[in-house]
Design a protein around this motif. Structure first.
Motif, PDB file in Angstrom:
ATOM      1  N   VAL A 295       0.839  -1.196   0.000  1.00  0.00           N
ATOM      2  CA  VAL A 295       0.000   0.000   0.000  1.00  0.00           C
ATOM      3  C   VAL A 295       0.885   1.262   0.000  1.00  0.00           C
ATOM      4  CG1 VAL A 295      -1.412   1.287   1.640  1.00  0.00           C
ATOM      5  CG2 VAL A 295      -2.073  -1.030   1.020  1.00  0.00           C
ATOM      6  N   TYR A 296       1.914   1.277   0.843  1.00  0.00           N
ATOM      7  CA  TYR A 296       2.806   2.445   0.920  1.00  0.00           C
ATOM      8  C   TYR A 296       3.591   2.625  -0.387  1.00  0.00           C
ATOM      9  CZ  TYR A 296       2.131   3.781   5.799  1.00  0.00           C
ATOM     10  OH  TYR A 296       1.598   4.253   6.980  1.00  0.00           O
ATOM     11  N   VAL A 297       4.071   1.506  -0.956  1.00  0.00           N
ATOM     12  CA  VAL A 297       4.832   1.607  -2.214  1.00  0.00           C
ATOM     13  C   VAL A 297       3.909   2.165  -3.298  1.00  0.00           C
ATOM     14  CG1 VAL A 297       5.951   0.254  -4.030  1.00  0.00           C
ATOM     15  CG2 VAL A 297       6.491  -0.213  -1.634  1.00  0.00           C
ATOM     16  N   ALA A 298       2.658   1.659  -3.343  1.00  0.00           N
ATOM     17  CA  ALA A 298       1.730   2.087  -4.401  1.00  0.00           C
ATOM     18  C   ALA A 298       1.499   3.596  -4.330  1.00  0.00           C
ATOM     19  CB  ALA A 298       0.419   1.321  -4.295  1.00  0.00           C
ATOM     20  N   TRP A 299       1.231   4.128  -3.134  1.00  0.00           N
ATOM     21  CA  TRP A 299       0.927   5.573  -3.140  1.00  0.00           C
ATOM     22  C   TRP A 299       2.187   6.424  -3.245  1.00  0.00           C
ATOM     23  CZ3 TRP A 299      -1.940   4.494   1.925  1.00  0.00           C
ATOM     24  CH2 TRP A 299      -1.155   4.718   3.051  1.00  0.00           C
ATOM     25  N   THR A 300       3.354   5.875  -2.876  1.00  0.00           N
ATOM     26  CA  THR A 300       4.581   6.666  -3.055  1.00  0.00           C
ATOM     27  C   THR A 300       4.934   6.756  -4.537  1.00  0.00           C
ATOM     28  OG1 THR A 300       5.315   5.913  -0.891  1.00  0.00           O
ATOM     29  CG2 THR A 300       6.973   6.948  -2.268  1.00  0.00           C
ATOM     30  N   LEU A 301       4.624   5.698  -5.301  1.00  0.00           N
ATOM     31  CA  LEU A 301       4.909   5.740  -6.739  1.00  0.00           C
ATOM     32  C   LEU A 301       4.128   6.851  -7.442  1.00  0.00           C
ATOM     33  CD1 LEU A 301       5.177   1.926  -7.512  1.00  0.00           C
ATOM     34  CD2 LEU A 301       6.971   3.634  -7.883  1.00  0.00           C
ATOM     35  N   LEU A 302       3.058   7.342  -6.804  1.00  0.00           N
ATOM     36  CA  LEU A 302       2.310   8.466  -7.381  1.00  0.00           C
ATOM     37  C   LEU A 302       3.180   9.732  -7.467  1.00  0.00           C
ATOM     38  CD1 LEU A 302      -1.058   7.980  -5.462  1.00  0.00           C
ATOM     39  CD2 LEU A 302      -0.743   7.734  -7.937  1.00  0.00           C
ATOM     40  N   CYS A 303       4.278   9.751  -6.713  1.00  0.00           N
ATOM     41  CA  CYS A 303       5.171  10.932  -6.731  1.00  0.00           C
ATOM     42  C   CYS A 303       5.995  10.974  -8.009  1.00  0.00           C
ATOM     43  CB  CYS A 303       6.164  10.877  -5.561  1.00  0.00           C
ATOM     44  SG  CYS A 303       5.395  10.794  -3.959  1.00  0.00           S
TER      45      CYS A 303
END
Ligand code: NDP
Length: 356
Positions: A295-303
């Motif tokens: 979950v954390y990797v997925a939303w950090t990739l939005l950067c």
């Protein structure tokens, strides 16, 4: 966006603001209704009573944030005063850890490590368990920090980017899920086994609200639009991670509360009636950690990849969870002995098949 420099004046205001925020949440925790539960019995026979009114508190905080955004000064200044808030949070957390050390009852002389690890396992104030309470300012604080970067983008552009909308939706769902499932904390390592000292205090009041929101800053700063294909892939990755994270935690919680409750439609299988080997827990021993990390990797990739700084958050979480999985493994081996050995032979990996 230029951050406002941290001056004596801004830090003093930030400290007062944070104190008011924590005090309001504490009063809310005291007075709001919610289901009460008694936690698992400790080795000394005692058990703590908790009132799970976090969801009501969270809903009220969202309503207050909406009022500030639409009728008041807005949330953007919170992002601008990020530096002052970080200093203020530290000014509150370090002395509070000292207070916990001084007032904590110890059955042996206090040592330096007691400052960091804590003296007492379940300190309470006016009947409110401080360990469970501290997750509330922590996660509501994180939510407000995230919102403040969206508010800043809205103020500057008059709209929100797709990356920002997805980031806000994902983090909001994750935090709302925590409060919806707050009673799930009863069977977590922190509540069951950790003492309340600097480590948890600093984690709750500084690290989570002010470090875990760093991807929001980089989503706000992202110069290029998020491609549609990447958006779909990241939503799928998030959904998969969330299903693992939430599903595994819920299965363990249900098993601890109602050992006969079916898992994936069948009677649960166990080792010794104590260790669940059905559902996610029969596949890997820490799939809840794998899910949360995804979950954390997925939303950090939005950067995007214009900076590596936001990736410090999932990197940190990976280190924390990998180390924690090993610690929990040692704890469970000592507690369950041969049953744990049998469990490790059944569910062969902790977080990643063939790797860990
Ligand atoms: P767990 O929820 O995995 O709880 C571990 C405990 O569960 C063990 O000590 C054991 O306790 C019990 N257990 C383990 N395996 C089994 C089994 N097969 N059957 C029955 N009981 C079992 O770990 P945490 O408390 O560390 O984490 C809870 C959640 O919090 C996780 O989703 C994690 O990702 C998240 N978390 C998030 C952090 C963050 O910074 N974002 C930091 C830390 C955690 P018992 O003695 O009761 O059997």
């Amino acid at each position: 966006m230029a951050f406002a420099p941290a001056t004596l004046h801004s830090v003093a205001l930030a400290t007062l603001g944070l104190l008011a925020f924590i005090a309001a949440l504490f009063v809310g925790s005291l007075v709001l209704p919610g289901p009460a539960r008694t936690g698992p019995r400790k080795p000394d026979g005692s058990a703590v009573r908790y009132v799970f009114n976090g969801m009501a508190l969270f809903a009220m905080s969202l309503a207050a944030a909406a009022l500030v955004q639409w009728l008041g000064p807005g949330l953007a200044p919170v992002a601008r005063y990020y530096g002052s808030l970080v200093v203020a949070a530290n000014l509150l957390a370090w002395p509070s850890a000292l207070v916990l050390l001084l007032v904590g009852r110890a059955d042996r002389p206090k040592r330096l490590r007691d400052f960091f690890l804590g003296v007492e396992q379940d300190p309470a104030l006016f009947g409110v368990d401080l360990k469970l309470f501290s997750y509330r300012p922590s996660l509501i604080g994180l939510c407000l920090m995230n919102f403040s970067f969206a508010a800043l983008q809205w103020q500057e552009r008059g709209s929100l980017t797709l990356a920002m909308l997805l980031y806000q939706a994902g983090t909001l769902l994750y935090i709302a899920n925590y409060f919806h499932f707050e009673r799930g904390m009863l069977f977590t390592w922190d509540i069951m086994a950790e003492r309340f000292g600097w480590l948890l205090l600093w984690g709750d009041y500084v690290l989570v609200p002010f470090f875990y929101c760093v991807p929001a800053l980089y989503v706000y700063r992202r110069p290029d639009p998020l491609p549609a294909g990447a958006a779909v892939a990241l939503v799928v990755a998030f959904a998969l991670g969330f299903w693992l994270f939430r599903g595994a935690n819920a299965q363990k919680h249900r098993f601890k509360e109602t050992p006969q409750a079916p898992i994936w439609g069948r009677a649960p299988r166990t080792i010794g009636g104590r260790l669940l080997i059905s559902g996610f827990w029969g596949i890997g021993r820490k799939l809840n950690y794998t899910g949360e990390l995804t979950v954390y990797v997925a939303w950090t990739l939005l950067c995007g990849f214009h900076s590596l700084v936001p990736y410090a958050v999932p990197a940190w979480l990976a280190g924390l969870l990998i180390q924690r999985a090993a610690r929990d493994d040692r704890r469970c081996r000592a507690k369950y002995g041969a049953w744990w050995e049998a469990y490790c032979r059944h569910a062969r990996f902790r977080m990643f098949p063939y790797l860990y």
